[in-house]
Design a protein around this motif. Structure first.
Motif, PDB file in Angstrom:
ATOM      1  N   ILE A 175      51.210  40.031  17.271  1.00 39.10           N
ATOM      2  CA  ILE A 175      52.253  41.053  17.108  1.00 39.10           C
ATOM      3  C   ILE A 175      52.428  41.451  15.640  1.00 39.10           C
ATOM      4  O   ILE A 175      52.694  42.617  15.333  1.00 39.10           O
ATOM      5  CB  ILE A 175      53.579  40.601  17.763  1.00 39.10           C
ATOM      6  CG1 ILE A 175      54.491  41.804  17.991  1.00 39.10           C
ATOM      7  CG2 ILE A 175      54.234  39.479  16.962  1.00 39.10           C
ATOM      8  CD1 ILE A 175      55.636  41.546  18.933  1.00 39.10           C
ATOM      9  N   GLU A 176      52.236  40.504  14.708  1.00 42.62           N
ATOM     10  CA  GLU A 176      52.373  40.824  13.292  1.00 42.62           C
ATOM     11  C   GLU A 176      51.248  41.760  12.818  1.00 42.62           C
ATOM     12  O   GLU A 176      51.509  42.742  12.119  1.00 42.62           O
ATOM     13  CB  GLU A 176      52.382  39.545  12.443  1.00 42.62           C
ATOM     14  CG  GLU A 176      53.628  38.709  12.607  1.00 42.62           C
ATOM     15  CD  GLU A 176      53.557  37.719  13.761  1.00 42.62           C
ATOM     16  OE1 GLU A 176      52.500  37.622  14.445  1.00 42.62           O
ATOM     17  OE2 GLU A 176      54.562  37.032  13.997  1.00 42.62           O
ATOM     18  N   CYS A 177      50.027  41.457  13.188  1.00 43.76           N
ATOM     19  CA  CYS A 177      48.896  42.311  12.801  1.00 43.76           C
ATOM     20  C   CYS A 177      48.961  43.671  13.499  1.00 43.76           C
ATOM     21  O   CYS A 177      48.628  44.698  12.901  1.00 43.76           O
ATOM     22  CB  CYS A 177      47.574  41.605  13.098  1.00 43.76           C
ATOM     23  SG  CYS A 177      47.274  40.162  12.026  1.00 43.76           S
ATOM     24  N   LEU A 178      49.416  43.687  14.751  1.00 36.91           N
ATOM     25  CA  LEU A 178      49.571  44.951  15.463  1.00 36.91           C
ATOM     26  C   LEU A 178      50.628  45.825  14.786  1.00 36.91           C
ATOM     27  O   LEU A 178      50.445  47.041  14.645  1.00 36.91           O
ATOM     28  CB  LEU A 178      49.931  44.700  16.930  1.00 36.91           C
ATOM     29  CG  LEU A 178      49.988  45.918  17.837  1.00 36.91           C
ATOM     30  CD1 LEU A 178      48.670  46.683  17.841  1.00 36.91           C
ATOM     31  CD2 LEU A 178      50.364  45.509  19.257  1.00 36.91           C
ATOM     32  N   ALA A 179      51.720  45.205  14.339  1.00 35.52           N
ATOM     33  CA  ALA A 179      52.760  45.958  13.619  1.00 35.52           C
ATOM     34  C   ALA A 179      52.182  46.556  12.338  1.00 35.52           C
ATOM     35  O   ALA A 179      52.461  47.717  12.013  1.00 35.52           O
ATOM     36  CB  ALA A 179      53.952  45.057  13.306  1.00 35.52           C
ATOM     37  N   ASP A 180      51.358  45.792  11.620  1.00 33.03           N
ATOM     38  CA  ASP A 180      50.709  46.329  10.412  1.00 33.03           C
ATOM     39  C   ASP A 180      49.799  47.495  10.759  1.00 33.03           C
ATOM     40  O   ASP A 180      49.803  48.522  10.079  1.00 33.03           O
ATOM     41  CB  ASP A 180      49.904  45.241   9.703  1.00 33.03           C
ATOM     42  CG  ASP A 180      50.765  44.215   8.993  1.00 33.03           C
ATOM     43  OD1 ASP A 180      51.968  44.491   8.754  1.00 33.03           O
ATOM     44  OD2 ASP A 180      50.241  43.131   8.663  1.00 33.03           O
ATOM     45  N   THR A 181      49.013  47.347  11.821  1.00 31.55           N
ATOM     46  CA  THR A 181      48.097  48.403  12.248  1.00 31.55           C
ATOM     47  C   THR A 181      48.848  49.679  12.602  1.00 31.55           C
ATOM     48  O   THR A 181      48.413  50.788  12.274  1.00 31.55           O
ATOM     49  CB  THR A 181      47.267  47.934  13.461  1.00 31.55           C
ATOM     50  OG1 THR A 181      46.468  46.818  13.064  1.00 31.55           O
ATOM     51  CG2 THR A 181      46.372  49.027  13.997  1.00 31.55           C
ATOM     52  N   LEU A 182      49.991  49.524  13.273  1.00 34.16           N
ATOM     53  CA  LEU A 182      50.766  50.683  13.730  1.00 34.16           C
ATOM     54  C   LEU A 182      51.815  51.143  12.721  1.00 34.16           C
ATOM     55  O   LEU A 182      52.576  52.078  13.003  1.00 34.16           O
ATOM     56  CB  LEU A 182      51.441  50.347  15.071  1.00 34.16           C
ATOM     57  CG  LEU A 182      50.479  50.030  16.214  1.00 34.16           C
ATOM     58  CD1 LEU A 182      51.266  49.572  17.448  1.00 34.16           C
ATOM     59  CD2 LEU A 182      49.604  51.223  16.540  1.00 34.16           C
ATOM     60  N   CYS A 183      51.886  50.456  11.567  1.00 36.62           N
ATOM     61  CA  CYS A 183      52.850  50.801  10.514  1.00 36.62           C
ATOM     62  C   CYS A 183      54.285  50.802  11.036  1.00 36.62           C
ATOM     63  O   CYS A 183      55.030  51.785  10.885  1.00 36.62           O
ATOM     64  CB  CYS A 183      52.510  52.150   9.875  1.00 36.62           C
ATOM     65  SG  CYS A 183      50.886  52.193   9.116  1.00 36.62           S
TER      66      CYS A 183
END
Length: 66
Positions: free
Chosen positions: A36-44
């Motif tokens: 979820i942390e990396c996905l949040a970074d990917t999706l800004c």
């Protein structure tokens, strides 16, 4: 083929809701996933935004989140 059990970016063990969210938002046929942390970074966006979306999808009855 079995889905990955670790984040493709950071290696963190994945939770089933994170896999479902990745499929719902990015690619329903994905075999590699982000935590979820990396996905949040990917999706800004913020992790809290994604946690809210998970709950909304569950309440809407999305079958990916069962």
């Amino acid at each position: 083929m079995k889905a990955a059990s670790k984040c493709v970016i950071c290696g963190k063990p994945l939770e089933k809701d994170w896999i479902a969210l990745h499929k719902k938002l990015l690619d329903a046929k994905a075999i590699e996933f982000q935590c979820i942390e990396c996905l949040a970074d990917t999706l800004c966006c913020e992790v809290s935004d994604l946690e809210i979306k998970i709950e909304e999808f569950k309440e809407a009855g999305c079958t990916l989140f069962k």
